[in-house]
Design an enzyme around this catalytic site. Structure first.
Site, PDB file in Angstrom:
ATOM      1  N   ASP A 185      -1.821  -8.870  11.579  1.00 24.77           N
ATOM      2  CA  ASP A 185      -3.210  -9.683  11.013  1.00 24.77           C
ATOM      3  C   ASP A 185      -3.822 -10.888  12.226  1.00 24.77           C
ATOM      4  OD1 ASP A 185      -3.293  -7.601   8.915  1.00 24.77           O
ATOM      5  OD2 ASP A 185      -2.198  -8.442   7.813  1.00 24.77           O
ATOM      6  N   HIS A 188      -2.096  -9.071   1.170  1.00 22.51           N
ATOM      7  CA  HIS A 188      -1.800  -7.782   2.925  1.00 22.51           C
ATOM      8  C   HIS A 188      -2.897  -7.603   2.951  1.00 22.51           C
ATOM      9  CE1 HIS A 188       0.676  -3.976   3.172  1.00 22.51           C
ATOM     10  NE2 HIS A 188      -0.444  -3.220   2.478  1.00 22.51           N
ATOM     11  N   SER A 205       0.703  -1.251  -0.428  1.00 20.85           N
ATOM     12  CA  SER A 205      -0.165   0.261   0.455  1.00 20.85           C
ATOM     13  C   SER A 205       1.320   1.248  -0.327  1.00 20.85           C
ATOM     14  CB  SER A 205      -1.226  -0.494   1.372  1.00 20.85           C
ATOM     15  OG  SER A 205      -0.294  -0.255   2.403  1.00 20.85           O
TER      16      SER A 205
HETATM   17  N1  NMX Z   1       1.278 -20.430   4.937  1.00 25.84           N
HETATM   18  C1  NMX Z   1       1.478 -21.082   4.136  1.00 25.84           C
HETATM   19  N2  NMX Z   1       2.125 -20.614   2.979  1.00 25.84           N
HETATM   20  C2  NMX Z   1       3.194 -19.413   3.430  1.00 25.84           C
HETATM   21  C3  NMX Z   1       2.666 -18.195   4.561  1.00 25.84           C
HETATM   22  C4  NMX Z   1       1.749 -18.799   4.848  1.00 25.84           C
HETATM   23  N3  NMX Z   1       0.978 -18.208   6.552  1.00 25.84           N
HETATM   24  N4  NMX Z   1       3.825 -17.268   4.228  1.00 25.84           N
HETATM   25  C5  NMX Z   1       4.605 -18.026   3.343  1.00 25.84           C
HETATM   26  N5  NMX Z   1       4.377 -19.059   2.412  1.00 25.84           N
HETATM   27  C6  NMX Z   1       4.642 -19.955   1.705  1.00 25.84           C
HETATM   28  C7  NMX Z   1       4.583 -18.652   0.589  1.00 25.84           C
HETATM   29  O1  NMX Z   1       3.807 -19.577  -0.006  1.00 25.84           O
HETATM   30  C8  NMX Z   1       5.401 -19.362  -0.479  1.00 25.84           C
HETATM   31  O2  NMX Z   1       5.989 -20.677  -1.003  1.00 25.84           O
HETATM   32  P1  NMX Z   1       5.598 -20.806  -2.782  1.00 25.84           P
HETATM   33  O3  NMX Z   1       6.976 -20.753  -2.559  1.00 25.84           O
HETATM   34  O4  NMX Z   1       5.114 -22.355  -3.076  1.00 25.84           O
HETATM   35  O5  NMX Z   1       5.122 -20.194  -3.291  1.00 25.84           O
HETATM   36  C9  NMX Z   1       6.394 -19.400   0.186  1.00 25.84           C
HETATM   37  O6  NMX Z   1       5.834 -20.412   1.345  1.00 25.84           O
HETATM   38  C10 NMX Z   1       7.263 -18.755   0.890  1.00 25.84           C
HETATM   39  O7  NMX Z   1       7.214 -17.389   0.988  1.00 25.84           O
HETATM   40  P2  NMX Z   1       8.333 -16.399   1.920  1.00 25.84           P
HETATM   41  O8  NMX Z   1       9.026 -15.725   1.423  1.00 25.84           O
HETATM   42  O9  NMX Z   1       8.297 -17.219   3.309  1.00 25.84           O
HETATM   43  O10 NMX Z   1       7.254 -15.300   2.113  1.00 25.84           O
HETATM   44  P3  NMX Z   1       6.708 -13.801   1.740  1.00 25.84           P
HETATM   45  O11 NMX Z   1       7.498 -13.058   1.516  1.00 25.84           O
HETATM   46  O12 NMX Z   1       6.886 -14.530  -0.374  1.00 25.84           O
HETATM   47  O13 NMX Z   1       4.914 -13.463   1.510  1.00 25.84           O
HETATM   48  C11 NMX Z   1       3.520 -13.033   3.040  1.00 25.84           C
HETATM   49  C12 NMX Z   1       4.630 -12.985   2.376  1.00 25.84           C
HETATM   50  C13 NMX Z   1       2.871 -12.483   3.836  1.00 25.84           C
HETATM   51  C14 NMX Z   1       2.399 -12.678   1.493  1.00 25.84           C
HETATM   52  C15 NMX Z   1       3.061 -14.364   3.628  1.00 25.84           C
HETATM   53  O14 NMX Z   1       4.142 -14.860   3.949  1.00 25.84           O
HETATM   54  C16 NMX Z   1       2.062 -15.267   3.096  1.00 25.84           C
HETATM   55  O15 NMX Z   1       0.535 -15.464   2.328  1.00 25.84           O
HETATM   56  N6  NMX Z   1       1.061 -15.014   4.677  1.00 25.84           N
HETATM   57  C17 NMX Z   1      -0.020 -15.160   5.025  1.00 25.84           C
HETATM   58  C18 NMX Z   1      -1.001 -14.076   4.471  1.00 25.84           C
HETATM   59  C19 NMX Z   1      -0.640 -12.890   5.299  1.00 25.84           C
HETATM   60  O16 NMX Z   1      -0.903 -12.613   6.944  1.00 25.84           O
HETATM   61  N7  NMX Z   1      -1.199 -11.837   5.026  1.00 25.84           N
HETATM   62  C20 NMX Z   1      -0.230 -10.129   5.486  1.00 25.84           C
HETATM   63  C21 NMX Z   1       1.117  -9.616   5.562  1.00 25.84           C
HETATM   64  C22 NMX Z   1       1.002  -8.549   6.839  1.00 25.84           C
HETATM   65  N8  NMX Z   1      -0.304  -7.336   5.780  1.00 25.84           N
HETATM   66  O17 NMX Z   1      -0.312  -6.678   6.709  1.00 25.84           O
HETATM   67  O18 NMX Z   1       0.324  -6.939   4.846  1.00 25.84           O
HETATM   68  C1  MLT Z   2       2.179  -3.612   6.745  1.00 25.37           C
HETATM   69  O1  MLT Z   2       1.534  -2.860   7.800  1.00 25.37           O
HETATM   70  O2  MLT Z   2       2.267  -3.088   5.506  1.00 25.37           O
HETATM   71  C2  MLT Z   2       1.916  -5.097   6.423  1.00 25.37           C
HETATM   72  O3  MLT Z   2       3.176  -5.718   7.398  1.00 25.37           O
HETATM   73  C3  MLT Z   2       3.133  -5.473   4.890  1.00 25.37           C
HETATM   74  C4  MLT Z   2       4.583  -4.911   5.061  1.00 25.37           C
HETATM   75  O4  MLT Z   2       5.101  -4.603   5.623  1.00 25.37           O
HETATM   76  O5  MLT Z   2       5.258  -5.645   4.146  1.00 25.37           O
END
Ligand code: NMX
Ligand code: MLT
Length: 471
Positions: A409, A307, A277
């Site tokens: 979250d 996100h 964002s």
């Molecule tokens: N559950 C299952 N798999 C996960 C999760 C999770 N919570 N977190 C990461 N992975 C997987 C990810 O999908 C990826 O799989 P693949 O290689 O098959 O595509 C692998 O682990 C490596 O990912 P990372 O490098 O650990 O994480 P990345 O930096 O790419 O993504 C998020 C970060 C936040 C997108 C990821 O952890 C996620 O999808 N979390 C769940 C959604 C969430 O809670 N988002 C909110 C973030 C905070 N916010 O407010 O924005």
């Molecule tokens: C945020 O507050 O924007 C989330 O934790 C996601 C991020 O920092 O990448």
């Protein structure tokens, strides 16, 4: 006078945080010195030339300094770890988490003015801190609260633009529509059309950003009442601060909920510049699109489930667990089975993982502390606490998840639900209101510092293969 106030603020802070005697820490604390100006715009007018000089000097003396190298993994991996942006308000350390202008969440809780002594930081305090880098006094915060209230009038056509959408439209769709309608009054657009000199771009950007921040709670509250309640607008209460007023306009007046809203808005305001964002807002504003256009785009990024929409997904997922077992009181084995079921169906565990953090998000921790104080026996809070024990080892076992720990979250939904805000589809709107307090200040600084149009270089897949020497 200002100097003495700074010195005493400095020594107060030092004694609170213990033996932080390194030069770097001293400089950091000095940057958060206070001043006596109660008008935020005048404060900025004093600060802008000083910051402009710093940037000019950096470019002139150090423009060629290398900050790291770019790997193929970075290019193919969502630019993780690539330092490519300047963001003044905050920075995220992978282990420690967020610091707002150098201050951790506990520092902010101890130091920034609240609604009452010992209360959670007021969002107005965070806004002042993020914009100026200085700790505001209660007087300054009260003055800003009053300024925001005076800017909060919503033109009727903004409500009408929202009304044009079906009530069934997602709250984030309605929210972005409302923000786009507010754009009609952009001061930046008017000033640009009137031929404003570039050295003064930041001034109408300040007006737009403050107006936007001030008006979002009323727009957001209208959407809530339109979708879930009787559609009647609850007017702003002139005696309330920003966070409390938002809760009040939603229809909540329990002092504990008002206090949670202050904390919620403060901790969701900023998370450095690279999150989807914030980065979107900065990018969209870079060709001199005004703050409304930039922030509407930011909200569209926030509405993605990886996100900001994750807060909605978390409560939905928790509810699905309760539905599956018919009770929130489940065993560790039952919970582990459900988590495996989620993962085996190709879904993520919402509320866990992060692009930068590698430990539990301090924004999760402070919400947990709030819950321990106010709702320790709530069944959903107890389930969230159990999830925190069971999810990390399972995600770690997958071998690919870089951060198995909870993020912001993972916790917010159960607190909102406890205070009666049960409609999880609305949760990302709350996050959106809060994010304006981080994004607005940076957009002002972007214009004050003459940040140029953002335009990184891309490569074709063939070129990337060639650069790697791959056949
Ligand atoms: N559950 C299952 N798999 C996960 C999760 C999770 N919570 N977190 C990461 N992975 C997987 C990810 O999908 C990826 O799989 P693949 O290689 O098959 O595509 C692998 O682990 C490596 O990912 P990372 O490098 O650990 O994480 P990345 O930096 O790419 O993504 C998020 C970060 C936040 C997108 C990821 O952890 C996620 O999808 N979390 C769940 C959604 C969430 O809670 N988002 C909110 C973030 C905070 N916010 O407010 O924005
Ligand atoms: C945020 O507050 O924007 C989330 O934790 C996601 C991020 O920092 O990448």
């Amino acid at each position: 006078m200002a100097f003495f106030r700074s010195v005493s603020a400095l020594s107060r802070l030092r004694s609170r945080v213990g033996q932080q005697s390194s030069l770097a820490n001293s400089v950091r604390w000095l940057q958060t010195q206070s001043s006596s100006n109660t008008d935020l715009f005048s404060e900025m007018k004093e600060l802008v030339p000083e910051y402009q000089e710093r940037v000019k000097k950096l470019k002139k003396d150090h423009g060629n300094v290398e900050l790291g190298k770019i790997t193929v993994d970075m290019v193919l991996g969502g630019m993780r770890g690539m330092t490519a942006l300047v963001w003044l308000g905050s920075a995220v350390d992978p282990d420690e988490g967020i610091r707002f202008r150098g201050m951790t969440i506990p520092d902010c809780q101890k130091t920034l003015p609240g609604a009452f002594p010992g209360g959670e930081p007021l969002p107005e305090s965070i806004l002042w801190l993020l914009l100026t880098g200085k700790i505001p006094s209660k007087e300054q915060v009260d003055s800003l609260a009053s300024e925001l209230r005076s800017r909060a009038t919503i033109p009727d056509y903004a409500y009408k633009a929202i009304d044009a959408l079906p009530v069934s439209a997602h709250p984030m769709t309605q929210f972005t529509t409302g923000v786009m309608a507010l754009q009609v009054e952009s001061e930046f657009q008017k000033a640009y059309e009137g031929g404003i000199h570039k050295s003064r771009y930041w001034e109408p950007t300040y007006e737009d950003s403050l107006n936007l921040i001030a008006r979002l709670p009323a727009i957001a509250a209208y959407i809530y009442r339109r979708i879930y309640k009787d559609g009647k607008i609850i007017p702003l209460d002139d005696s309330l601060d920003y966070g409390a007023n938002y809760a009040h306009m939603l229809g909540f007046d329990d002092p504990e909920m008002l206090e949670f809203m202050r904390l919620y808005i403060s901790i969701h305001s900023d998370h450095e510049g690279g999150n989807v964002s914030s980065h979107t807002a900065h990018l969209v504003a870079s060709p001199l699109s005004d703050p409304y256009l930039a922030f509407a785009a930011a909200l569209n990024g926030l509405a993605g489930p990886l996100h900001g929409l994750a807060n909605q997904e978390v409560l939905r997922w928790i509810r699905s667990i309760v539905k599956e077992f018919g009770t929130p009181h489940i065993s560790t084995e039952q919970l582990a089975d459900y988590i495996h079921k989620t993962l085996n169906s190709g879904q993520v565990v919402p509320g866990y993982g992060h692009g930068v953090l590698r430990k539990t998000d301090p924004r999760y921790t402070c919400q947990r502390e709030f819950a321990l104080k106010h709702l320790p026996n709530d069944p959903l809070f107890q389930l969230v606490s159990k999830i925190k024990e069971v999810v990390p080892p399972i995600l770690t076992e997958l071998g690919k998840v870089k951060n198995p720990w909870p993020n912001v979250d993972a916790h917010s939904g159960v607190l909102l639900n406890y205070y009666g805000l049960t409609e999880e589809n609305y949760y990302t709107v709350l996050f959106g209101v809060a994010r304006s307090i981080g994004v607005g200040p940076q957009l002002i600084w972007d214009r004050a510092l003459g940040m140029p149009l953002e335009r990184p270089k891309s490569v074709t897949l063939e070129k990337l293969e060639k650069l790697c020497g791959a056949s």
